[in-house]
Enzyme design. Structure first.
Site, PDB file in Angstrom:
ATOM      1  N   ARG A 339      30.284  52.267  52.080  1.00 25.88           N
ATOM      2  CA  ARG A 339      31.531  51.671  51.411  1.00 25.88           C
ATOM      3  C   ARG A 339      32.479  52.444  50.535  1.00 25.88           C
ATOM      4  NH1 ARG A 339      32.360  46.163  50.846  1.00 25.88           N
ATOM      5  NH2 ARG A 339      32.535  46.136  48.794  1.00 25.88           N
ATOM      6  N   HIS A 362      36.195  42.318  47.403  1.00 25.76           N
ATOM      7  CA  HIS A 362      36.187  42.234  45.749  1.00 25.76           C
ATOM      8  C   HIS A 362      36.743  40.731  45.431  1.00 25.76           C
ATOM      9  CE1 HIS A 362      35.521  46.731  45.059  1.00 25.76           C
ATOM     10  NE2 HIS A 362      34.348  46.072  45.430  1.00 25.76           N
TER      11      HIS A 362
END
Length: 400
Positions: A339, A362
């Site tokens: 990631r 997020h």
């Protein structure tokens, strides 16, 4: 009558006698000053202090708490943290099972030092020292946790204490504690060449009998997807055919896999929100064979026998071997850390913070900046030059 007042016990004959006896026996006399007040239920309460200055300070605190409605019974805060933490965890029926067990583990390990302490004995400075100790290297007497693990432990402590406000605590003592920033040392950023080397090594994995491993056919595409889209491992391993649109080059992240005590469960993504991520054009041809001839609910990434990929097994048997074969060992590379590679490559390609936030799933742009802010290029000169160019053009137009 005032709601909070200070009473001098010297006015009581019984107190004067008790104080005289204590002095004669060379013992500390009982506290002279009492703060008396009526709590929200109308009950008269008293707190005793040896010095008037301490009584005055407490009187001011109580007046503020009673006026603002945040008063809490001092006796309610004497319960042990561990007892309240268990009640809090039992009440969290909203948590995913995997998250519940993570909290359980943190309470049993890194938060165990608070277990026997009364809530009122937990202070901000003690929490700050504990956070520093968690993050300090083991060679310096610390726990050696990374910034992410330290933040997770702190967050659980803060959530339990926040749950106690205002009934047991007037405020959360964990508020305002400085937390370690994610360091670059905890991240691994691969180049395009390294990603391709890793993927090639993974898709050529064979058993000791020279036949492809159970997931060799999907390893390359899976690693490239993780490194170029930023999907979490659980999101990629739970990906269904119906959530992949190769024509639009989009993936709908709707579910994730979590494994607790050997049981694989399908849950919502980490933030509880679904999102859409783009598929790089070069990956379309690699993903297409994994979708053809399959039903909409079939898994995209699975073993040669059609079983789901399990994180621990895949990392140990497939990924770790590919990392060594690609010459990338010794860097702490894990499937999840791909990631970070996706984030760094996206930023280098010009992605702004909102695009990156959406891509990675997020909860907020602030979180994205907190983790990857150091990767964004310094564009101060670029902005200044652009403004200067506009000003120069306007001045030139005026002169003409």
């Amino acid at each position: 009558m005032a709601r909070v007042w200070i009473y001098d016990r010297q006015n009581d004959k019984r107190y004067r006698e008790a104080a005289a006896k204590a002095k004669a026996a060379r013992r500390t006399p009982p506290g002279r000053w009492q703060v008396r007040y009526y709590d929200p239920s109308g009950r008269l309460r008293t707190e005793t202090f040896a010095k008037r200055s301490l009584a005055e300070q407490r009187k001011t605190e109580l007046e503020g708490q009673l006026h603002s409605g945040i008063y809490c019974d001092p006796s309610a805060g004497k319960v042990a943290f561990g007892e309240v933490a268990e009640l809090w965890l039992d009440s969290r029926t909203d948590l995913k099972r995997s998250t519940w067990w993570k909290y359980r583990g943190l309470l049993d390990t890194h938060l165990s030092r608070w277990r026997e302490l009364p809530l009122t004995a937990i202070h901000t400075e003690d929490i700050a020292a504990w956070v520093a100790q968690l993050h300090r290297p083991k060679s310096d007497g610390g726990a050696g946790l990374g910034a992410s693990q330290t933040r997770h432990a702190y967050r659980v402590l803060s959530m339990v204490l926040d749950w106690c406000v205002p009934r047991r605590l007037p405020r959360n003592p964990a508020q305002g504690v400085s937390l370690p920033r994610w360091s670059e040392a905890e991240h691994v950023y691969l180049t395009y060449e390294q990603v391709e080397r890793l993927a090639a090594a993974a898709e050529s994995r064979t058993t000791r009998y020279g036949v492809p491993t159970a997931s060799a056919a999907v390893n390359g595409a899976l690693i490239r997807l993780l490194a170029y889209t930023g999907l979490r491992w659980g999101e990629a391993s739970a990906l269904r055919v119906k959530h992949v649109n190769l024509e639009a080059r989009r993936i709908r992240v709707a579910t994730t896999f979590s494994e607790v005590k050997g049981e694989l469960r399908t849950e919502l993504p980490k933030t509880g929100e679904r999102r859409t991520v783009p598929i790089p054009k070069s990956l379309v041809s690699e993903l297409r064979p994994l979708l053809e001839g399959r039903g909409p609910d079939d898994l995209v990434f699975r073993t040669s026998r059609g079983a789901p990929l399990r994180a621990h097994n895949w990392r140990r048997r497939e990924f770790a071997a590919a990392v060594r074969a690609a010459g990338l060992d010794g860097r702490g590379l894990t499937p999840h850390k791909l990631r970070h590679t996706a984030a760094s490559l996206a930023i280098a390609a010009g992605a702004d913070v909102k695009v990156l936030q959406t891509m990675l799933g997020h909860r907020s742009a602030a979180m994205t900046l907190d983790i990857y802010g150091h990767l964004f290029p310094d564009r101060l000169d670029e902005v200044a030059d652009a403004m200067d160019a506009r000003r120069t053009a306007i001045l030139s137009a005026w002169e003409s």
